[in-house]
Scaffold this active site. Structure first.
Site: not given
Ligand code: PLP
Length: 466
Positions: A111-113, A116
């Protein structure tokens, strides 16, 4: 929009300023000086918008004058155009009450995409405007490093130095970092644990010789822009499930308290959220804090959900500040106490404020495996271990049957395929978009767990501020 520090003494800044600064210089975290609020009609009007348009609408009040409406929308379209699913964060139904929000369709499968990819574009936009350079230093236990590197590789004005603990990240995670070949990306395998690497990074932020020559920036979730981008998918999911007419609960596999704090922000903005379930594994400091006010850090126990193996949750300070009356001096004092003794009690105001929206749970390894099997056998879904902890919490928490409960699916199961295979006897395949990961050549440098060595490495290679 003006941003203030949770510890009360750092200068206030606009959105551009907080995005580039990361941490406030009094050691606190930046928050908007007040929560923007949408009317019911404004929220109802957002139903059915494509993800990038919804993102631009939800984030506009936070971005303020730092970007025009057109610029913000264009950056959202670029960032979310790189996702492998047209809906960006699709919802999947598991049974009458349980849903999954798939947040892993970005380039690095976690999910960090979602945040970011956008942050990389914010950096490039603001730095070219200022004609200056940013040196990002970060430590990663796996997912942040790969998502951050993918987001800034080849971008103008940014160098990234990413430290990972040698031998302690999965092969997929390491390869996702070390096979990215761009002149502004530096991967460092460092001897020691994640905490050792993290401590060196923190030291760099306070190292005057470094900060006088370089603009040191952050990509972990202390950066406000990351949390802001995560608020959007709470809107996307709740709108699909019938908000404003109906309220929705979310269960969030939690480590640094960033993702679930974004849900809290969505609720402050007027989204009808019934409950936010903070799902922890055996590293349960947040469960203890929310259930009986005891925020005390123990030793980290390594688990199959490494992104939740955390004993100090940086973003929890944001919640305590907001629920505790937004008193920066009191917050600074409370955090000084915590930093000295690694333990603190929440005040009554903080406990009551949090109890209004948050519930918490803790899952051990057996409960995690049982949930992976339940999802596989009963709902035909292969989950990653972090998501399984979230789903376990969602099913435990007895909410009224007419409240949909959405578990945030934070990683693709293939990212943690050994653990998944042990639980369900099936090895998840890597999606085609990362299919040649094991054929690509790796490049990284190895350094001893020694601050001076890391600092010399960065000093020799980073681009000065201007
Ligand atoms: C980072 C991460 C988490 C924890 O998110 P926080 O924002 O730190 O609470 C959970 N699951 C996965 C897969 C992650 O990468």
């Amino acid at each position: 929009m003006e941003y203030i520090s949770t510890r009360g003494t750092a200068p206030t800044m606009d959105f551009e300023g907080v995005t580039l600064a990361g941490l406030a210089n009094d050691g606190g975290l930046y928050l908007p000086s007040e929560w923007p609020r949408f009317t019911e009609a404004e929220i109802a009007d957002m139903a059915g918008l494509p993800y990038a348009q919804l993102a631009a609408k939800v984030m506009a009040p936070f971005v303020g004058d730092s970007l025009s409406e057109e610029e913000l929308l264009s950056l959202c379209e670029q960032a979310y155009g790189r996702f492998a699913h047209k809906a960006v964060t699709p919802l999947v139904q598991l049974d009458e009450q349980q849903w999954l929000l798939e947040l892993f369709h970005g380039p690095t499968l976690a999910f960090k995409d979602v945040a970011l990819q956008l942050l990389g574009l914010f950096f490039e936009t603001f730095l070219s405007r200022r004609k200056s350079n940013l040196t990002i230093v970060g430590a990663t236990s796996g997912d942040t490093g790969s998502a951050a590197i993918d987001a800034v590789a080849g971008r103008e004005g940014v160098d990234i130095f990413m430290l990972h603990p040698a031998g302690r990240v999965s092969d997929v995670q390491r390869r996702q970092m070390t096979t990215v070949r761009a002149p502004n990306v530096y991967n460092i395998a460092i001897e020691g644990s994640f905490d050792d690497a993290q401590a060196m990074v923190k030291r760099m932020f306070g190292d005057e010789e470094l900060t006088s020559r370089f603009n040191i920036g952050a990509v972990n979730s202390i950066n406000w822009a990351r949390l802001m981008a995560q608020v959007v998918y709470y809107f996307a999911a709740a709108l699909q499930l019938g908000a404003q007419q109906r309220s929705v609960a979310f269960s969030v596999p939690t480590g640094n308290f960033g993702d679930v704090f974004a849900g809290y922000v969505a609720a402050q903005m007027g989204l009808p959220i019934e409950r936010l379930i903070v799902a922890t594994n055996v590293n349960d400091i947040l469960h203890r804090a929310l259930s009986d006010g005891d925020y005390s850090a123990g030793e980290v126990t390594p688990t199959v959900a490494p992104s939740m193996d955390i004993q100090v949750s940086s973003n929890f300070e944001r919640l305590l500040f907001d629920c505790g009356g937004r008193d920066g001096a009191a917050m600074a004092e409370q955090m000084r106490g915590f930093e000295a003794s690694k333990a603190m009690r929440l005040t009554n105001a903080q406990r009551e404020g949090a109890a209004g929206l948050f519930t918490s749970t803790r899952a051990d390894g057996d409960q995690l495996s049982q949930t992976l099997r339940w999802a596989h056998d009963e709902a035909g879904q292969v989950l990653d271990p972090h998501t399984a902890i979230g789903l376990h919490a969602a099913r435990e928490c007895a909410l009224d049957a007419d409240i949909p409960v959405v578990t945030l699916a934070t990683a693709h199961p293939a990212k943690f395929r050994d653990a998944v295979e042990r639980a369900i006897g099936q090895r998840p395949a890597l999606p085609a978009r990362v299919g040649d990961l094991f054929a690509r050549e790796e490049a990284y440098d190895s350094l001893p767990g020694d601050y001076d060595a890391v600092r010399a490495y960065v000093t020799e290679r980073a681009t000065p501020a201007d």
